[in-house]
Scaffold this motif. Structure first.
Motif, PDB file in Angstrom:
ATOM      1  N   ILE A   1       0.833  -1.206   0.000  1.00  9.54           N
ATOM      2  CA  ILE A   1       0.000   0.000   0.000  1.00  9.54           C
ATOM      3  C   ILE A   1       0.868   1.256   0.000  1.00  9.54           C
ATOM      4  CG2 ILE A   1      -1.792   1.278   1.239  1.00  9.54           C
ATOM      5  CD1 ILE A   1      -2.705  -1.372   2.433  1.00  9.54           C
ATOM      6  N   THR A   2       1.869   1.269   0.878  1.00 10.42           N
ATOM      7  CA  THR A   2       2.692   2.478   1.010  1.00 10.42           C
ATOM      8  C   THR A   2       3.563   2.721  -0.220  1.00 10.42           C
ATOM      9  OG1 THR A   2       4.290   1.129   2.253  1.00 10.42           O
ATOM     10  CG2 THR A   2       2.763   2.479   3.522  1.00 10.42           C
ATOM     11  N   LEU A   3       4.054   1.661  -0.839  1.00  5.81           N
ATOM     12  CA  LEU A   3       4.872   1.833  -2.037  1.00  5.81           C
ATOM     13  C   LEU A   3       4.038   1.809  -3.311  1.00  5.81           C
ATOM     14  CD1 LEU A   3       8.066  -0.247  -1.183  1.00  5.81           C
ATOM     15  CD2 LEU A   3       7.552   2.175  -0.772  1.00  5.81           C
ATOM     16  N   GLY A   4       2.715   1.702  -3.143  1.00  7.25           N
ATOM     17  CA  GLY A   4       1.797   1.776  -4.273  1.00  7.25           C
ATOM     18  C   GLY A   4       1.022   3.072  -4.229  1.00  7.25           C
ATOM     19  N   PRO A   5      -0.232   3.037  -3.745  1.00  2.00           N
ATOM     20  CA  PRO A   5      -1.062   4.252  -3.702  1.00  2.00           C
ATOM     21  C   PRO A   5      -0.480   5.373  -2.837  1.00  2.00           C
ATOM     22  CG  PRO A   5      -2.399   2.276  -3.396  1.00  2.00           C
ATOM     23  CD  PRO A   5      -0.978   1.835  -3.335  1.00  2.00           C
ATOM     24  N   ARG A   6       0.306   5.018  -1.806  1.00  2.00           N
ATOM     25  CA  ARG A   6       0.830   6.037  -0.890  1.00  2.00           C
ATOM     26  C   ARG A   6       2.267   6.439  -1.208  1.00  2.00           C
ATOM     27  NH1 ARG A   6      -3.406   8.275   1.901  1.00  2.00           N
ATOM     28  NH2 ARG A   6      -4.833   6.635   2.625  1.00  2.00           N
ATOM     29  N   ARG A   7       2.760   6.066  -2.367  1.00  2.00           N
ATOM     30  CA  ARG A   7       4.174   6.296  -2.676  1.00  2.00           C
ATOM     31  C   ARG A   7       4.543   7.779  -2.658  1.00  2.00           C
ATOM     32  NH1 ARG A   7       5.640   3.365  -7.926  1.00  2.00           N
ATOM     33  NH2 ARG A   7       4.072   4.842  -8.682  1.00  2.00           N
ATOM     34  N   ALA A   8       3.699   8.631  -3.185  1.00  2.00           N
ATOM     35  CA  ALA A   8       3.996  10.065  -3.210  1.00  2.00           C
ATOM     36  C   ALA A   8       4.044  10.629  -1.791  1.00  2.00           C
ATOM     37  CB  ALA A   8       2.946  10.800  -4.042  1.00  2.00           C
ATOM     38  N   GLU A   9       3.146  10.154  -0.940  1.00  2.00           N
ATOM     39  CA  GLU A   9       3.135  10.630   0.441  1.00  2.00           C
ATOM     40  C   GLU A   9       4.403  10.194   1.181  1.00  2.00           C
ATOM     41  OE1 GLU A   9      -0.039  10.843   4.135  1.00  2.00           O
ATOM     42  OE2 GLU A   9       0.138   8.959   3.021  1.00  2.00           O
TER      43      GLU A   9
ATOM     44  N   ARG B   1       7.322   9.751  -0.169  1.00  2.00           N
ATOM     45  CA  ARG B   1       8.409  10.623  -0.638  1.00  2.00           C
ATOM     46  C   ARG B   1       8.364  11.970   0.053  1.00  2.00           C
ATOM     47  NH1 ARG B   1       7.487   8.489  -6.052  1.00  2.00           N
ATOM     48  NH2 ARG B   1       6.165  10.301  -6.474  1.00  2.00           N
ATOM     49  N   ARG B   2       7.157  12.531   0.207  1.00  2.00           N
ATOM     50  CA  ARG B   2       7.041  13.823   0.894  1.00  2.00           C
ATOM     51  C   ARG B   2       7.475  13.710   2.351  1.00  2.00           C
ATOM     52  NH1 ARG B   2       2.045  13.974  -1.787  1.00  2.00           N
ATOM     53  NH2 ARG B   2       0.951  13.521   0.174  1.00  2.00           N
ATOM     54  N   ALA B   3       7.092  12.613   2.993  1.00  2.00           N
ATOM     55  CA  ALA B   3       7.462  12.411   4.396  1.00  2.00           C
ATOM     56  C   ALA B   3       8.971  12.295   4.547  1.00  2.00           C
ATOM     57  CB  ALA B   3       6.779  11.165   4.939  1.00  2.00           C
ATOM     58  N   ALA B   4       9.605  11.576   3.619  1.00  2.00           N
ATOM     59  CA  ALA B   4      11.049  11.372   3.700  1.00  2.00           C
ATOM     60  C   ALA B   4      11.820  12.677   3.549  1.00  2.00           C
ATOM     61  CB  ALA B   4      11.492  10.374   2.626  1.00  2.00           C
ATOM     62  N   ALA B   5      11.212  13.647   2.867  1.00  2.00           N
ATOM     63  CA  ALA B   5      11.902  14.914   2.617  1.00  2.00           C
ATOM     64  C   ALA B   5      11.529  16.005   3.621  1.00  2.00           C
ATOM     65  CB  ALA B   5      11.586  15.400   1.199  1.00  2.00           C
ATOM     66  N   GLY B   6      10.651  15.695   4.585  1.00  2.00           N
ATOM     67  CA  GLY B   6      10.194  16.732   5.504  1.00  2.00           C
ATOM     68  C   GLY B   6      10.259  16.317   6.962  1.00  2.00           C
ATOM     69  N   PRO B   7       9.810  17.212   7.847  1.00  2.00           N
ATOM     70  CA  PRO B   7       9.856  16.937   9.293  1.00  2.00           C
ATOM     71  C   PRO B   7       8.944  15.799   9.727  1.00  2.00           C
ATOM     72  CG  PRO B   7       8.639  18.966   8.837  1.00  2.00           C
ATOM     73  CD  PRO B   7       9.294  18.563   7.565  1.00  2.00           C
ATOM     74  N   ALA B   8       7.893  15.523   8.946  1.00  2.00           N
ATOM     75  CA  ALA B   8       6.980  14.438   9.315  1.00  2.00           C
ATOM     76  C   ALA B   8       7.715  13.103   9.350  1.00  2.00           C
ATOM     77  CB  ALA B   8       5.812  14.375   8.337  1.00  2.00           C
ATOM     78  N   GLY B   9       8.627  12.914   8.401  1.00  2.00           N
ATOM     79  CA  GLY B   9       9.392  11.680   8.377  1.00  2.00           C
ATOM     80  C   GLY B   9      10.279  11.528   9.604  1.00  2.00           C
TER      81      GLY B   9
ATOM     82  N   THR C   1       0.810   5.380   6.071  1.00  2.00           N
ATOM     83  CA  THR C   1       2.183   5.845   5.869  1.00  2.00           C
ATOM     84  C   THR C   1       2.912   6.003   7.192  1.00  2.00           C
ATOM     85  OG1 THR C   1       1.568   7.011   3.842  1.00  2.00           O
ATOM     86  CG2 THR C   1       3.598   7.713   4.929  1.00  2.00           C
ATOM     87  N   TYR C   2       2.236   6.579   8.169  1.00  2.00           N
ATOM     88  CA  TYR C   2       2.872   6.759   9.476  1.00  2.00           C
ATOM     89  C   TYR C   2       3.250   5.419  10.094  1.00  2.00           C
ATOM     90  CZ  TYR C   2       3.217   7.235  14.507  1.00  2.00           C
ATOM     91  OH  TYR C   2       3.642   7.122  15.812  1.00  2.00           O
ATOM     92  N   THR C   3       2.304   4.479  10.130  1.00  2.00           N
ATOM     93  CA  THR C   3       2.582   3.194  10.774  1.00  2.00           C
ATOM     94  C   THR C   3       3.654   2.407  10.017  1.00  2.00           C
ATOM     95  OG1 THR C   3       0.675   2.240   9.608  1.00  2.00           O
ATOM     96  CG2 THR C   3       0.326   2.964  11.863  1.00  2.00           C
ATOM     97  N   TRP C   4       3.695   2.515   8.681  1.00  2.00           N
ATOM     98  CA  TRP C   4       4.696   1.788   7.909  1.00  2.00           C
ATOM     99  C   TRP C   4       6.100   2.274   8.251  1.00  2.00           C
ATOM    100  CZ3 TRP C   4       7.974   3.274   3.675  1.00  2.00           C
ATOM    101  CH2 TRP C   4       8.596   2.188   3.032  1.00  2.00           C
ATOM    102  N   ILE C   5       6.285   3.590   8.285  1.00  2.00           N
ATOM    103  CA  ILE C   5       7.599   4.134   8.620  1.00  2.00           C
ATOM    104  C   ILE C   5       7.949   3.818  10.069  1.00  2.00           C
ATOM    105  CG2 ILE C   5       8.986   6.231   8.834  1.00  2.00           C
ATOM    106  CD1 ILE C   5       7.285   7.466   6.613  1.00  2.00           C
ATOM    107  N   CYS C   6       6.982   3.970  10.946  1.00  2.00           N
ATOM    108  CA  CYS C   6       7.200   3.741  12.377  1.00  2.00           C
ATOM    109  C   CYS C   6       7.535   2.275  12.651  1.00  2.00           C
ATOM    110  CB  CYS C   6       5.963   4.170  13.152  1.00  2.00           C
ATOM    111  SG  CYS C   6       6.132   4.019  14.942  1.00  2.00           S
TER     112      CYS C   6
END
Length: 290
Positions: free
Chosen positions: A42-50, A52-60, A172-177
């Motif tokens: 899911i995260t690398l499919g429909p949520r892929r753009a999100e 990328r944004r998370a990885a480049a910002g404070p949310a990540g 996206t949050y839970t996947w990164i976490c």
């Protein structure tokens, strides 16, 4: 609805950990690693753009920090379940709302008088219901200390999640976490030579049940709820895991709760009710004033 599902799901965690014939750190790795794997399509499919944004910002960064706090929580609380009793470990980790309230106060969001009263009653009820193992044995004391450290780490994890969830979707949050948590726990397991494989079929079944229930349904639903309610409210509701875990430990593992614990469980539920009533009054007052 999400919080109800989450409480029911996480109540199974401690009994399953106690049941599984595997090291606690290994179980912690597998529950996070497998959960992250399930979320990957899911995260690398429909949520892929999100992502990328998370990885480049404070949310990540918030997600990674939350993952580190979650790893500390699992690395301390889960061993405490195997070193001590299910009921005691669950009760001591249930002091999370105290630390959560202190974090909220430090952020300038002090709980109301009713909120503090509810927190105090709920935590006192949890302690009364199960009792602590201080003075019983050195192993029991270590289990208690680990459970308390797990409570502090859980409070930090929830506070960071509350901030991250304002910018990211639950998936996206839970996947990164979870992914961050799994990587850290894998490194710890490899460093200390913890066996990650070679378990019997019932242990793998217990691990998969933890992944599906406590992790994907439990933690993920709590993370979803953080977008709609405060971290302190979520932490107080997690206290309902105490009677749930105690019941499952009695029904399944034969760990019979003491008769004297029943008033404590009633006090815990009263504390949760007081907190929620106080929170509802604050929300109603703010709505009227606006």
């Amino acid at each position: 609805m999400a919080l109800t599902v989450a409480v029911l799901a996480v109540s199974s965690s401690a009994p399953l950990i106690a049941f599984a014939a595997a090291p606690a750190l290994a179980i912690a790795f597998w529950r996070n690693g497998l959960a992250a794997l399930v979320l990957t399509p899911i995260t690398l499919g429909p949520r892929r753009a999100e992502v990328r944004r998370a990885a480049a910002g404070p949310a990540g960064i918030l997600c990674v920090l939350a993952g580190l706090a979650l790893a500390l929580h699992f690395a301390t609380w889960m061993p405490s379940v195997q070193l001590g009793s299910v009921a005691t470990a669950t009760a001591l980790v249930a002091t999370q709302p105290v630390w959560q309230g202190l974090i909220a106060a430090a952020q300038g969001r002090r709980p109301s008088a009713a909120g503090w009263t509810g927190i105090g009653l709920a935590v006192a009820g949890a302690a009364w219901a199960t009792g602590a193992d201080v003075g019983v044995s050195g192993q029991a004391v270590l289990a208690d200390v680990l459970a308390l450290l797990g409570a502090v780490a859980a409070a930090v994890y929830t506070a960071l999640g509350e901030r991250a969830r304002t910018r990211l979707s639950t998936t996206t949050y839970t996947w990164i976490c979870y992914g961050t948590c799994a990587v850290v726990l894998l490194a710890v397991c490899l460093l200390f030579g913890v066996d990650l494989t070679g378990y019997d079929s019932r242990t793998w079944a217990a691990i998969l049940a933890i992944v599906a229930g406590a992790q994907l349904l439990g933690h993920s639903m709590f993370n979803y709820a953080l977008q709609h309610t405060s971290a302190t409210t979520v932490s107080v509701l997690i206290l309902l895991e105490v009677p749930g875990a105690a019941f499952l430990a009695w029904w399944w593992l034969g760990q019979v709760p003491r008769a004297g614990s029943l008033p404590g469980l009633a006090l815990l539920l009263t504390g949760v009710a007081v907190f929620l009533v106080g929170a509802a009054r604050v929300v109603r007052t703010e709505s009227l004033s606006s």
